[in-house]
Design a protein around this motif. Structure first.
Motif, PDB file in Angstrom:
ATOM      1  N   UNK A   8      -4.182 -16.016 -26.680  1.00  0.00           N
ATOM      2  CA  UNK A   8      -4.480 -17.437 -26.928  1.00  0.00           C
ATOM      3  C   UNK A   8      -5.967 -17.633 -27.197  1.00  0.00           C
ATOM      4  N   UNK A   9      -6.811 -16.842 -26.509  1.00  0.00           N
ATOM      5  CA  UNK A   9      -8.245 -16.921 -26.769  1.00  0.00           C
ATOM      6  C   UNK A   9      -8.601 -16.457 -28.168  1.00  0.00           C
ATOM      7  N   UNK A  10      -7.939 -15.397 -28.630  1.00  0.00           N
ATOM      8  CA  UNK A  10      -8.183 -14.916 -29.994  1.00  0.00           C
ATOM      9  C   UNK A  10      -7.724 -15.954 -31.027  1.00  0.00           C
ATOM     10  N   UNK A  11      -6.567 -16.566 -30.764  1.00  0.00           N
ATOM     11  CA  UNK A  11      -6.076 -17.611 -31.681  1.00  0.00           C
ATOM     12  C   UNK A  11      -7.031 -18.805 -31.722  1.00  0.00           C
ATOM     13  N   UNK A  12      -7.566 -19.158 -30.549  1.00  0.00           N
ATOM     14  CA  UNK A  12      -8.509 -20.275 -30.498  1.00  0.00           C
ATOM     15  C   UNK A  12      -9.779 -19.945 -31.267  1.00  0.00           C
ATOM     16  N   UNK A  13     -10.280 -18.721 -31.082  1.00  0.00           N
ATOM     17  CA  UNK A  13     -11.479 -18.313 -31.810  1.00  0.00           C
ATOM     18  C   UNK A  13     -11.220 -18.284 -33.314  1.00  0.00           C
ATOM     19  N   UNK A  14     -10.026 -17.849 -33.698  1.00  0.00           N
ATOM     20  CA  UNK A  14      -9.671 -17.838 -35.114  1.00  0.00           C
ATOM     21  C   UNK A  14      -9.625 -19.257 -35.677  1.00  0.00           C
ATOM     22  N   UNK A  15      -9.061 -20.203 -34.904  1.00  0.00           N
ATOM     23  CA  UNK A  15      -9.036 -21.605 -35.339  1.00  0.00           C
ATOM     24  C   UNK A  15     -10.443 -22.150 -35.475  1.00  0.00           C
ATOM     25  N   UNK A  16     -11.314 -21.792 -34.533  1.00  0.00           N
ATOM     26  CA  UNK A  16     -12.707 -22.229 -34.600  1.00  0.00           C
ATOM     27  C   UNK A  16     -13.375 -21.690 -35.856  1.00  0.00           C
ATOM     28  N   UNK A  17     -13.109 -20.419 -36.179  1.00  0.00           N
ATOM     29  CA  UNK A  17     -13.665 -19.834 -37.396  1.00  0.00           C
ATOM     30  C   UNK A  17     -13.111 -20.519 -38.644  1.00  0.00           C
ATOM     31  N   UNK A  18     -11.828 -20.870 -38.628  1.00  0.00           N
ATOM     32  CA  UNK A  18     -11.228 -21.547 -39.779  1.00  0.00           C
ATOM     33  C   UNK A  18     -11.888 -22.902 -40.021  1.00  0.00           C
ATOM     34  N   UNK A 386     -14.015 -14.152 -30.200  1.00  0.00           N
ATOM     35  CA  UNK A 386     -12.893 -13.341 -30.685  1.00  0.00           C
ATOM     36  C   UNK A 386     -13.034 -11.894 -30.211  1.00  0.00           C
ATOM     37  N   UNK A 387     -14.248 -11.351 -30.337  1.00  0.00           N
ATOM     38  CA  UNK A 387     -14.478  -9.970 -29.929  1.00  0.00           C
ATOM     39  C   UNK A 387     -14.265  -9.783 -28.426  1.00  0.00           C
ATOM     40  N   UNK A 388     -14.698 -10.763 -27.638  1.00  0.00           N
ATOM     41  CA  UNK A 388     -14.547 -10.663 -26.185  1.00  0.00           C
ATOM     42  C   UNK A 388     -13.072 -10.677 -25.793  1.00  0.00           C
ATOM     43  N   UNK A 389     -12.289 -11.543 -26.427  1.00  0.00           N
ATOM     44  CA  UNK A 389     -10.859 -11.593 -26.118  1.00  0.00           C
ATOM     45  C   UNK A 389     -10.146 -10.321 -26.577  1.00  0.00           C
ATOM     46  N   UNK A 390     -10.565  -9.791 -27.740  1.00  0.00           N
ATOM     47  CA  UNK A 390      -9.980  -8.540 -28.209  1.00  0.00           C
ATOM     48  C   UNK A 390     -10.307  -7.401 -27.254  1.00  0.00           C
TER      49      UNK A 390
END
Length: 407
Positions: A8-18, A386-390
């Motif tokens: 969910x953290x990666x998805x959130x970071x991806x949304x932020x990047x989008x 994103x990197x931290x969640x990955x």
């Protein structure tokens, strides 16, 4: 569960990047308003609610909130480029559907309607029947008329002259406009008939033998209009007759152009009898000939004026500015347009520069309110998240693998 939390953290970071990517992509889009990704934490619940040692279940994208801060206004010099400095939106008609925009890059279509690049027509309040204001209860498409401005026949002529107090009676007693010895002074101006044709109106001033008394004669195109008009002044040089406001109604003059008879009122209320010199301080008339459209001008109040070669400015309409109690609740439609929703509230419409509405600036455009420096910092932050969640998923995988390998 920890895998899902990190995912969910990666998805959130991806949304932020989008969202950041979209902001950067529209950094040069006229009237664009940047967005901000807003997140909310997630907790698992049961029939008995949360326990005091419940661990969170991750994060979710709560909303993408548009930021309606003011963008920089840049001058373009193009008359139909408009910008709103302050609150509000341009009101547009998209095939009968009302939409709203901050982008004021307007032009005209083949029928003369003022439209944006998407073909949506700018809405204005049309002039009311009296011509002194606008009908604020009805919107209409703004259309530019490329036709000529109609002529206006002269009906009022104002003359501000000073007649010398020491003038002598002319040598020739009978007035004759062709004989300079039969009058003291003369002046002339151009007047117009109902067809817009110009005519030369001349005024002749003759000193009489009576103290402080003059006679005024009028000709149009060399033809006498009426007889002598008596002007009487006081011992201090002010006009006493005709009495204030000093109007003289001249007989109708019928021009040879086929126009209607010219009925002119001559105003001499500002004439005086001072000193020893003749002078003309003012010489005005209210008629004009036909005119061709030379340009469009939009004032800060949103009034669109058409200017013509004959000096006439005609109001075509007043730009309708619309505001909402919650602009963030509006629905983005693309092409720099928004639509009202139940969350935005009812549209509040009015004229620019009043109440909750900003001023309209003609010959200018509002730039995107995206700050590139801020967006690049957001991009780095989202990348780190994103990197931290990955990395968290990698760590959890290693722990799981360790548990599996226990014998």
């Amino acid at each position: 569960m920890s895998f899902r939390v990190s995912l969910s953290g990666m998805n959130a970071a991806q949304s932020d990047l989008n969202v950041t990517s979209n902001n950067i992509a529209n950094s040069n889009t006229t009237g664009f308003k940047q967005s901000r990704a807003e997140f909310a934490d997630v907790y698992p619940t049961s029939a008995y609610g949360l326990s005091k040692n419940t661990i969170g279940a991750g994060v979710r994208l709560q909303r993408v909130a548009q930021q309606f801060s003011q963008g920089t206004i840049e001058n373009t010099g193009k008359a139909l480029d408009l910008a709103i400095n302050g609150k509000g939106f341009f009101t547009l008609s998209a095939n009968g559907t009302t939409v709203y925009s901050r982008a004021g890059n307007f032009g005209t279509d083949k029928d003369g309607f003022v439209v944006n690049p998407s073909g949506q027509r700018l809405q204005v309040y049309l002039p009311d029947a009296s011509g002194s204001g606008f009908d604020m209860g009805r919107m209409s498409d703004l259309q530019l008329d490329s036709g000529d401005s109609p002529p206006l026949a002269t009906s009022n002529v104002a003359v501000g002259t000073n007649l010398p107090g020491n003038a002598s009676v002319p040598v020739t007693a009978t007035f004759n406009p062709a004989d300079p010895t039969s009058y003291n002074y003369t002046t002339s101006m151009t007047v117009y008939d109902s067809l817009g044709a110009s005519h030369s109106q001349s005024l002749y001033f003759v000193k009489t033998a009576n103290p402080n008394e003059w006679q005024a004669y009028t000709t149009i195109d060399g033809t006498a209009v009426g007889g002598a008009q008596t002007l009487q002044y006081s011992t201090t040089g002010t006009l006493t007759s005709p009495v204030a406001p000093g109007n003289i109604t001249l007989p109708a003059y019928t021009p040879t152009t086929g126009a209607a008879p010219m009925n002119i009122t001559l105003n001499v209320g500002n004439s005086t009898q001072y000193g020893s010199n003749f002078s003309v301080a003012a010489l005005t008339q209210d008629g004009h000939t036909t005119g061709r459209l030379t340009g469009i001008e939009v004032g800060s109040d949103g009034v669109v004026q058409a200017r013509y070669t004959n000096g006439v400015s005609t109001p075509l309409g007043q730009v309708v500015v619309t505001n909402f109690s919650n602009p963030q609740g509006m629905q983005p439609l693309g092409d720099n347009a928004w639509a009202e929703t139940s969350e935005s509230g009812q549209p509040m419409r009015g004229a620019a520069g009043t109440a909750e509405f900003g001023n309209v600036q003609g010959g200018a455009l509002e730039s995107s309110n995206v700050d590139l420096t801020e967006q690049l910092v957001n991009m780095i932050t989202a990348q780190r998240n994103f990197q931290a969640n990955a990395q968290m998923i990698t760590t959890q995988d290693q722990i799981t693998q360790t548990v599996i390998n226990i014998r």
